[in-house]
Design a protein around this motif. Structure first.
Motif, PDB file in Angstrom:
ATOM      1  N   ASP A 155     -14.813  -5.550   3.136  1.00 17.23           N
ATOM      2  CA  ASP A 155     -15.867  -5.047   2.266  1.00 17.23           C
ATOM      3  C   ASP A 155     -15.335  -5.030   0.838  1.00 17.23           C
ATOM      4  OD1 ASP A 155     -18.189  -3.989   1.445  1.00 17.23           O
ATOM      5  OD2 ASP A 155     -18.088  -2.168   2.646  1.00 17.23           O
ATOM      6  N   GLU A 156     -14.172  -4.415   0.670  1.00 15.10           N
ATOM      7  CA  GLU A 156     -13.598  -4.283  -0.657  1.00 15.10           C
ATOM      8  C   GLU A 156     -12.120  -3.958  -0.507  1.00 15.10           C
ATOM      9  OE1 GLU A 156     -16.242  -2.353  -3.481  1.00 15.10           O
ATOM     10  OE2 GLU A 156     -14.576  -1.177  -4.213  1.00 15.10           O
ATOM     11  N   ILE A 157     -11.321  -4.417  -1.456  1.00 14.50           N
ATOM     12  CA  ILE A 157      -9.916  -4.003  -1.467  1.00 14.50           C
ATOM     13  C   ILE A 157      -9.744  -3.083  -2.666  1.00 14.50           C
ATOM     14  CG2 ILE A 157      -7.508  -4.719  -1.654  1.00 14.50           C
ATOM     15  CD1 ILE A 157      -8.194  -7.286  -0.234  1.00 14.50           C
ATOM     16  N   ILE A 158      -9.482  -1.816  -2.382  1.00 13.30           N
ATOM     17  CA  ILE A 158      -9.436  -0.794  -3.421  1.00 13.30           C
ATOM     18  C   ILE A 158      -8.003  -0.610  -3.918  1.00 13.30           C
ATOM     19  CG2 ILE A 158      -9.672   1.699  -3.817  1.00 13.30           C
ATOM     20  CD1 ILE A 158     -12.113   1.599  -1.983  1.00 13.30           C
ATOM     21  N   GLU A 159      -7.824  -0.689  -5.233  1.00 13.44           N
ATOM     22  CA  GLU A 159      -6.511  -0.422  -5.808  1.00 13.44           C
ATOM     23  C   GLU A 159      -6.471   1.052  -6.182  1.00 13.44           C
ATOM     24  OE1 GLU A 159      -6.247  -3.289  -8.968  1.00 13.44           O
ATOM     25  OE2 GLU A 159      -5.840  -4.929  -7.559  1.00 13.44           O
ATOM     26  N   VAL A 160      -5.640   1.816  -5.496  1.00  8.87           N
ATOM     27  CA  VAL A 160      -5.647   3.269  -5.683  1.00  8.87           C
ATOM     28  C   VAL A 160      -4.931   3.614  -6.996  1.00  8.87           C
ATOM     29  CG1 VAL A 160      -4.984   5.481  -4.681  1.00  8.87           C
ATOM     30  CG2 VAL A 160      -5.597   3.576  -3.186  1.00  8.87           C
ATOM     31  N   PRO A 161      -5.647   4.212  -7.956  1.00  7.01           N
ATOM     32  CA  PRO A 161      -5.057   4.484  -9.263  1.00  7.01           C
ATOM     33  C   PRO A 161      -4.164   5.731  -9.296  1.00  7.01           C
ATOM     34  CG  PRO A 161      -7.362   5.142  -9.246  1.00  7.01           C
ATOM     35  CD  PRO A 161      -7.075   4.594  -7.887  1.00  7.01           C
ATOM     36  N   VAL A 162      -4.165   6.516  -8.223  1.00  7.84           N
ATOM     37  CA  VAL A 162      -3.397   7.770  -8.224  1.00  7.84           C
ATOM     38  C   VAL A 162      -1.910   7.446  -8.395  1.00  7.84           C
ATOM     39  CG1 VAL A 162      -2.924   9.890  -6.947  1.00  7.84           C
ATOM     40  CG2 VAL A 162      -5.100   8.691  -6.618  1.00  7.84           C
ATOM     41  N   PRO A 163      -1.246   8.054  -9.411  1.00 12.63           N
ATOM     42  CA  PRO A 163       0.156   7.718  -9.644  1.00 12.63           C
ATOM     43  C   PRO A 163       1.073   8.246  -8.537  1.00 12.63           C
ATOM     44  CG  PRO A 163      -0.543   9.463 -11.128  1.00 12.63           C
ATOM     45  CD  PRO A 163      -1.760   9.038 -10.386  1.00 12.63           C
ATOM     46  N   ARG A 164       2.256   7.629  -8.455  1.00 13.44           N
ATOM     47  CA  ARG A 164       3.289   8.119  -7.544  1.00 13.44           C
ATOM     48  C   ARG A 164       4.360   8.800  -8.371  1.00 13.44           C
ATOM     49  NH1 ARG A 164       2.514   6.026  -2.444  1.00 13.44           N
ATOM     50  NH2 ARG A 164       1.442   4.039  -2.328  1.00 13.44           N
ATOM     51  N   PRO A 165       5.189   9.697  -7.821  1.00 16.75           N
ATOM     52  CA  PRO A 165       5.129  10.163  -6.435  1.00 16.75           C
ATOM     53  C   PRO A 165       3.877  10.989  -6.166  1.00 16.75           C
ATOM     54  CG  PRO A 165       6.716  11.447  -7.687  1.00 16.75           C
ATOM     55  CD  PRO A 165       6.257  10.352  -8.588  1.00 16.75           C
ATOM     56  N   ARG A 166       3.360  10.822  -4.968  1.00 16.94           N
ATOM     57  CA  ARG A 166       2.128  11.521  -4.599  1.00 16.94           C
ATOM     58  C   ARG A 166       2.460  12.913  -4.085  1.00 16.94           C
ATOM     59  NH1 ARG A 166      -1.147   6.810  -2.894  1.00 16.94           N
ATOM     60  NH2 ARG A 166      -1.208   5.625  -4.841  1.00 16.94           N
ATOM     61  N   SER A 167       1.531  13.843  -4.351  1.00 18.88           N
ATOM     62  CA  SER A 167       1.666  15.165  -3.752  1.00 18.88           C
ATOM     63  C   SER A 167       0.272  15.641  -3.396  1.00 18.88           C
ATOM     64  CB  SER A 167       2.329  16.133  -4.728  1.00 18.88           C
ATOM     65  OG  SER A 167       1.375  16.566  -5.675  1.00 18.88           O
ATOM     66  N   LEU A 168       0.234  16.634  -2.535  1.00 17.96           N
ATOM     67  CA  LEU A 168      -1.067  17.115  -2.070  1.00 17.96           C
ATOM     68  C   LEU A 168      -1.865  17.737  -3.213  1.00 17.96           C
ATOM     69  CD1 LEU A 168       0.057  18.594   1.346  1.00 17.96           C
ATOM     70  CD2 LEU A 168      -1.324  16.555   0.971  1.00 17.96           C
ATOM     71  N   ASP A 169      -1.167  18.156  -4.302  1.00  9.52           N
ATOM     72  CA  ASP A 169      -1.864  18.757  -5.448  1.00  9.52           C
ATOM     73  C   ASP A 169      -2.806  17.762  -6.119  1.00  9.52           C
ATOM     74  OD1 ASP A 169      -0.250  20.917  -4.953  1.00  9.52           O
ATOM     75  OD2 ASP A 169       1.290  20.271  -6.396  1.00  9.52           O
ATOM     76  N   GLN A 170      -2.511  16.456  -5.940  1.00 12.86           N
ATOM     77  CA  GLN A 170      -3.333  15.452  -6.603  1.00 12.86           C
ATOM     78  C   GLN A 170      -4.725  15.325  -5.993  1.00 12.86           C
ATOM     79  OE1 GLN A 170      -0.399  12.454  -5.914  1.00 12.86           O
ATOM     80  NE2 GLN A 170      -0.082  12.096  -8.102  1.00 12.86           N
ATOM     81  N   ALA A 171      -4.936  16.007  -4.889  1.00 14.64           N
ATOM     82  CA  ALA A 171      -6.206  15.855  -4.178  1.00 14.64           C
ATOM     83  C   ALA A 171      -7.409  16.312  -4.996  1.00 14.64           C
ATOM     84  CB  ALA A 171      -6.146  16.607  -2.849  1.00 14.64           C
ATOM     85  N   ILE A 172      -7.175  16.975  -6.144  1.00 10.29           N
ATOM     86  CA  ILE A 172      -8.310  17.359  -6.978  1.00 10.29           C
ATOM     87  C   ILE A 172      -8.329  16.577  -8.292  1.00 10.29           C
ATOM     88  CG2 ILE A 172      -8.732  19.684  -6.044  1.00 10.29           C
ATOM     89  CD1 ILE A 172      -6.878  20.689  -8.340  1.00 10.29           C
ATOM     90  N   ASP A 173      -7.415  15.612  -8.453  1.00  8.81           N
ATOM     91  CA  ASP A 173      -7.425  14.791  -9.661  1.00  8.81           C
ATOM     92  C   ASP A 173      -8.649  13.874  -9.661  1.00  8.81           C
ATOM     93  OD1 ASP A 173      -5.092  15.985 -10.214  1.00  8.81           O
ATOM     94  OD2 ASP A 173      -3.802  14.213  -9.989  1.00  8.81           O
TER      95      ASP A 173
END
Lengths: 299, 272
Positions: A243-261
């Motif tokens: 359907d689509e290949i999504i490039e995830v813009p969320v920076p690394r390192p990832r943390s659970l806090d980013q879930a509201i970014d």
């Protein structure tokens, strides 16, 4: 739904994000899928599980595959692992066509597949042993993999003595002990409770960071996909196709806090739109009869 | 917290709840004690003809006499040897067949239609044939004991093989195991505890065929002794023979249970 309107489109990449994905795509291709298709024949006719899949996975990339149930996720990973043969197209690993299962592609299953008669260490040594490698060097290596998944105290335990999360960690160590080119994971944390699953996701990212491994990870959990992946392959059902290949813009390192970014939410929202189209939402049009006369109304 | 007394049940009467070892032992002893006492009373009260139903004590006395003065030990060894040889041969033949038939459709569909119907033919019906083919010697007895278990053994071992988790085999393949390795190191190894269970149960069946094998044209063995005792109406000796077979069966069962428990600690009850 009003909050959604203020989210950015995940495709509006910042220069930093665009640069990240430009670099990713300059890396060598580890796994290349070309025109992959699979039809299952039965007495009632044929079912097309997958049709015309084309994609590349780059070295040290973390790719997630997501889609509704029945979209062919599992068929795809079974073909990639060699447990099933495609009916069309081909599969290239480091540019060479591969057929059948092999130690160059590690696989972690959703169900617990440790050999119950072997200890943790013996399980991890299974792959090297099949290749005819034995001795203290292999044992030493196995210990290192076990240490990497944090189970050194359990190397002589049997699988029945481990929790579900520990079993999956051993399964990861066992697959990595073959030093595969790519690690295929078929909803590996699907049977775990929410807390253990979150822990396992962080573990996995740490392992991925520390060794030279490419990961293709199947899931049906939006948060899991966005938390883990560089790119997310969204599959559409009937027949299964990209359907689509999504490039995830969320920076690394990832943390659970980013879930509201905002970029996290925007990505999640986009996948949600793709795999649960608007017309399918809202109870699916099923009329539920009222079966109470009680006065207290609920919204 | 104790539940209200009227909801309390005697231990052993809650759904699917096991009982402790004391309860197990007590109930087992109760059953055997009542059985032996009932038998004893039936015999000594004169209700039953004591010549046809000797008391348990007389059976024990007959057993002591058989072992002590009549060389019954040699007969027991002959029977034991027959069981071990015939059953051993059956396992050696059935194990590879059960493994291959359970793992692969080709040998299953080739051999199962042939083997399966034989399960319905009672082994004793082969006695006349075996007498003609093999005569009255040792081979005839071994063949009968072999035929008594082989068909069931093959089909049950095949079912054990088929019950092996497909995921384990696929895991092994993705870890680089070839077909031979997957068959021997995973399928066979995975099914091994259930093979031992099947072998234990079929060994019990083998013991049940022993007397039949030793009734016809036999001069030695537990069954032959019992047939001689029948001619002399020595019911106490017949019963002593039955008792010996029962005890030997129990002992062989316990040995295989011990093997299962000791060799497969990961597959003991309730371990996943």
């Amino acid at each position: 739904m009003t909050a959604v309107a203020t989210l950015p489109d995940y495709r509006e990449q910042s220069p930093a994000v665009a640069e990240r994905f430009r670099k990713l795509k300059q890396r060598p291709v580890v796994l290349s899928v070309r025109g992959l298709g699979k039809t299952f024949g039965s007495t009632e006719g044929t079912v097309t599980a997958l049709q015309g899949l084309d994609f590349d996975v780059y070295r040290r990339e973390f790719m997630c595959v997501i889609g509704q149930s029945g979209c062919g996720k599992s068929t795809l990973i079974r073909i990639l692992s060699g447990l099933e043969q495609p009916t069309s197209g081909e599969l290239l690993l480091d540019g060479k066509v591969v057929h059948g299962p092999g130690p160059d592609r590690g696989m972690v299953f959703q169900s617990y597949t440790l050999f119950p008669w072997l200890t943790v260490k013996q399980n991890v040594m299974f792959g090297p042993k099949m290749a005819g490698r034995t001795g203290t060097a292999v044992e030493q290596e196995a210990r290192q993999w076990i240490e990497m998944v944090g189970l050194s105290d359990f190397e002589n335990s049997y699988p029945f003595q481990l929790s579900g999360g520990m079993k999956q960690r051993v399964a990861i160590a066992r697959a990595l002990a073959n030093q595969p080119r790519i690690l295929l994971m078929d909803e590996p944390f699907g049977a775990l409770d929410a807390q253990t699953r979150a822990q396992m996701q962080e573990y996995l990212l740490q392992i991925w960071k520390n060794i030279d491994i490419t990961i293709l990870f199947i899931t049906h959990d939006l948060d899991e996909a966005v938390f883990l992946a560089d790119r997310i392959l969204v599959l559409k059902a009937k027949p299964g196709r990209i359907d689509e290949i999504i490039e995830v813009p969320v920076p690394r390192p990832r943390s659970l806090d980013q879930a509201i970014d905002p970029e996290y939410l925007a990505t999640k929202h986009r996948i949600n739109e793709l795999i649960h189209p608007r017309e399918q939402r809202g109870g699916g049009g099923v009329e539920i009869p009222r079966m109470t006369m009680a006065g207290d109304e609920v919204e | 917290m104790t539940p209200p007394s009227r909801h309390r049940l005697i231990p052993g009467w809650r759904f699917f709840e096991p009982i402790g070892w004391k309860g197990k032992l007590g109930l087992g002893l109760l059953a055997w004690g009542s059985f032996l006492l009932g038998w004893h009373l039936l015999s000594v009260s004169g209700w039953a003809n004591p010549r046809l139903l000797p008391s348990p004590l007389e059976v024990l006395r007959a057993m002591a006499e058989l072992f002590g003065e009549r060389g019954f030990g040699a007969d027991v060894l002959v029977s034991l040897r027959r069981i071990l040889l015939s059953f051993g041969a059956a396992v050696v033949v059935a194990l590879p067949l059960g493994l291959l038939m359970g793992a692969f459709a080709f040998p299953e569909n080739l051999l199962n239609p042939l083997i399966s119907p034989f399960r319905y033919l009672p082994a004793p019906s082969f006695v006349p044939l075996l007498l003609m083919w093999l005569g009255t010697g040792e081979m005839q007895k071994l063949a009968l004991l072999f035929l008594g278990v082989i068909w069931f053994l093959v089909t049950l071992l095949m079912d054990n093989t088929r019950a092996v988790s497909r995921d384990l085999v696929e895991s092994a393949q993705t870890l680089g195991a070839n077909r031979r390795q997957a068959l021997l190191k995973v399928v066979f190894r995975s099914a091994l505890p259930t093979y031992v269970d099947t072998i234990r149960q079929m060994l019990a069946v083998s013991w049940t065929y022993l007397v039949i094998a030793e009734i016809v044209a036999a001069t030695d063995g537990i069954g032959a002794m019992m047939m001689r005792a029948k001619r002399l109406v020595r019911v106490d000796e017949i019963m002593a023979g039955i008792l010996v077979i029962g005890v030997l069966g129990l002992v062989s069962d316990a040995i295989l249970r011990g093997v299962r428990w000791g060799c497969f600690p990961y597959a003991r009850d309730g371990r996943k």
